[in-house]
Design an enzyme around this catalytic site. Structure first.
Site, PDB file in Angstrom:
ATOM      1  N   ASP A   1       0.830  -1.193   0.000  1.00 57.01           N
ATOM      2  CA  ASP A   1       0.000   0.000   0.000  1.00 57.01           C
ATOM      3  C   ASP A   1       0.870   1.249   0.000  1.00 57.01           C
ATOM      4  O   ASP A   1       1.570   1.519   0.976  1.00 57.01           O
ATOM      5  CB  ASP A   1      -0.875  -0.047   1.270  1.00 57.01           C
ATOM      6  CG  ASP A   1      -1.872   1.098   1.317  1.00 57.01           C
ATOM      7  OD1 ASP A   1      -2.021   1.800   0.310  1.00 57.01           O
ATOM      8  OD2 ASP A   1      -2.491   1.279   2.377  1.00 57.01           O
TER       9      ASP A   1
ATOM     10  N   ASP B   1      -2.098   6.374  -5.902  1.00 57.34           N
ATOM     11  CA  ASP B   1      -2.341   5.437  -4.814  1.00 57.34           C
ATOM     12  C   ASP B   1      -2.488   4.025  -5.378  1.00 57.34           C
ATOM     13  O   ASP B   1      -3.268   3.793  -6.295  1.00 57.34           O
ATOM     14  CB  ASP B   1      -3.620   5.867  -4.083  1.00 57.34           C
ATOM     15  CG  ASP B   1      -3.924   4.997  -2.870  1.00 57.34           C
ATOM     16  OD1 ASP B   1      -2.984   4.419  -2.307  1.00 57.34           O
ATOM     17  OD2 ASP B   1      -5.103   4.904  -2.494  1.00 57.34           O
TER      18      ASP B   1
END
Ligand SMILES: *[C@@H]1O[C@H](CO)[C@@H](O)[C@H](O)[C@H]1NC(C)=O
Ligand SMILES: *[C@@H]1O[C@H](CO)[C@@H](O)[C@H](O)[C@H]1NC(C)=O
Length: 481
Positions: free
Chosen positions: A158, A359
């Site tokens: 992440d 992201d």
């Protein structure tokens, strides 16, 4: 005679005009061809068998990337559910979770609520959990080794959060089911607790958004994600093995004793954000804060996550920017969008008001309302010959392709400062629920001041290079398939 000459020259003129016109038409359709994708519908729907990408696996410090819900990741292969496929999560549910993640990113970065520290200092007691949370659980998984002797564990990676953690025995409060046996620090020769009095313990505040706690002098971390997933446990140090040659002693990580959420059989999470506790920062001596990844074209293929310099491709770089209130996030400067080769007319202020982050964990790219609306209009115009279908969750532009075997989509490009054009892969333009409901894979933010997010569907097959020390992020086509 004169009139014949006139007629002749007029004829020749019209011929040449005609020729020029035809040439222009030909050039235009050539131009259009270069700005369209004709794709097999089957390529929009992941297959139920894993087809690993053959690209990009040869690099030295490279880990294989698989999708959390795809056939290349078998979440319970060591357990009783060995024969069953990965748990089926509906597309509506995936999109709902995506919206939770985005909401928490927006709430964390909200210009109205100030920085996290300001909120904390003003009124700690009434801090809503969500405002303090680091966001989201992501969708792509890599396998690393933890401990001595090392145990292989699958972690969600992440770029939107920082702390790396895994579920740990004895699971004092709770552990969810995961693929590999849970990590047991008591059988590792290299595990140690971080003490509460250590300054490293206080660094958890910026990495997790929560003040650390203390249990019999062991530093306790707590991190919650936008979808109400969380992990709480001991803050420890352990040997991290990324590849046989890349071993990092005393890696700071969370040894989770109470873990809940949507981690889909993964053992925990790998934080690749910008905070000092992230894996990128902790391995900076070796990799110089340089990493790259490629997310596969579908959940049934594989990509890679590579640390240090990757293959020197024709990577186009755009400067990294900082996002106020979001020290974990990688900010970029988006400046434009094109559909089918036509640049949309969007005022520069639309992008600068919101700002943009890239992201790995957000599925659907979010745009400011005044950028999404023209994108949708141009896309609908291009797609007008196809029958429409109902909206799917946050996706409002959907088509029924059940009568087609191939469809033609417009090329969509995102433009970033530094003269960078990122052409979205043909598999990153639409999100397929099923053949009769295939939707434009972009969504509009409702508030024009909310940050734009370059999401992972639109990153499919791109080699995305993070040169954090060099202050830039780069893109190249064809990083994986
Ligand atoms: C780490 O701290 C916890 C809580 O105090 C304790 O139960 C555990 O035994 C410690 N582990 C080691 C290796 O010191
Ligand atoms: C496609 O998905 C939608 C929403 O999930 C559902 O309503 C519809 O029945 C599905 N159609 C088919 C043919 O499976």
């Amino acid at each position: 005679m004169g009139s014949l000459k006139f007629i002749l020259s007029a004829y020749l003129l019209s011929l040449s005009l005609c020729y020029a016109f035809e040439e222009r038409v030909a050039a235009e359709s050539q131009h259009e061809l270069q700005h369209m994708h004709t794709i097999q519908l089957s390529s929009l729907l992941p297959s139920s068998v894993c087809n690993p990408s053959t690209k990009g696996n040869a690099k030295k410090s490279s880990l294989k990337v698989v999708h959390k819900h795809g056939p290349c990741f078998k979440p319970y292969s060591n357990g009783e559910k060995a024969a069953s496929p990965s748990p089926s999560v509906s597309h509506a549910e995936i999109l709902r979770q995506d919206q939770s993640r985005v909401k928490s990113i927006h709430s964390r970065l909200s210009k109205n609520s100030g920085s996290l520290d300001e909120i904390r200092q003003s009124d700690d007691a009434t801090l809503p959990a969500k405002d303090g949370s680091v966001v989201g659980a992501g969708n792509y998984i890599v396998t690393v080794g933890i401990g001595t002797p090392k145990k292989d564990l699958s972690l969600i990676f992440d770029t939107g959060s920082d702390l790396t953690w895994t579920q740990c025995e004895p699971c004092v409060k709770y552990c969810y089911e995961q693929k590999e046996p849970k990590f047991d620090p008591t059988v590792s020769q290299s595990y140690s607790n971080v003490s509460c009095s250590s300054t490293i313990c206080t660094s958890l505040q910026s990495a997790t958004g929560n003040s650390p706690a203390c249990a019999s002098s062991t530093c306790l971390y707590g991190i919650q994600y936008g979808d109400s997933s969380f992990s709480i446990g001991f803050f420890g140090k352990e040997t991290l093995t990324l590849t046989p040659t890349d071993v990092f002693p005393n890696f700071l990580f969370g040894c989770g004793q109470n873990n809940h959420g949507l981690f889909g059989g993964a053992a925990g999470l790998m934080g690749l954000g910008r905070d000092p506790i992230s894996l990128v920062s902790q391995t900076a001596t070796k990799y110089k804060k340089l990493f790259s990844y490629c997310l596969p074209s579908s959940a049934s293929s594989t990509g890679h996550l590579t640390f240090g310099p990757g293959a020197s491709k024709s990577v186009q770089f755009t400067p990294l920017s900082s996002i106020s209130g979001g020290s974990s996030f990688y900010g970029l400067e988006m400046i434009g969008i094109s559909v089918g080769g036509q640049k949309l007319s969007i005022a520069a202020s639309v992008f600068t008001t919101a700002g943009t982050i890239i992201d790995s964990g957000t599925v659907i790219t979010r745009l400011p309302p005044d950028a999404y609306t023209p994108l949708r209009t141009a896309f609908r115009q291009f797609m007008s010959k196809y029958p429409t279908a109902p909206a799917l969750s946050l996706l409002d532009t959907c088509y029924d392709f059940s009568k087609y075997s191939t469809v033609t989509l417009p090329q969509i490009s995102l433009f970033f400062s530094g003269g960078v054009e990122v052409s979205v892969d043909k598999t990153g333009i639409m999100y397929a629920s099923n053949i009769s409901q295939v939707c434009l894979a972009f969504a509009g933010n409702s508030d024009p001041t909310d940050v734009s997010i370059f999401g992972n569907t639109q990153q499919h097959t791109l080699e995305v290079v993070y040169d954090v020390a060099g202050g830039k992020v780069g893109f190249a086509a064809g990083g994986c398939s």
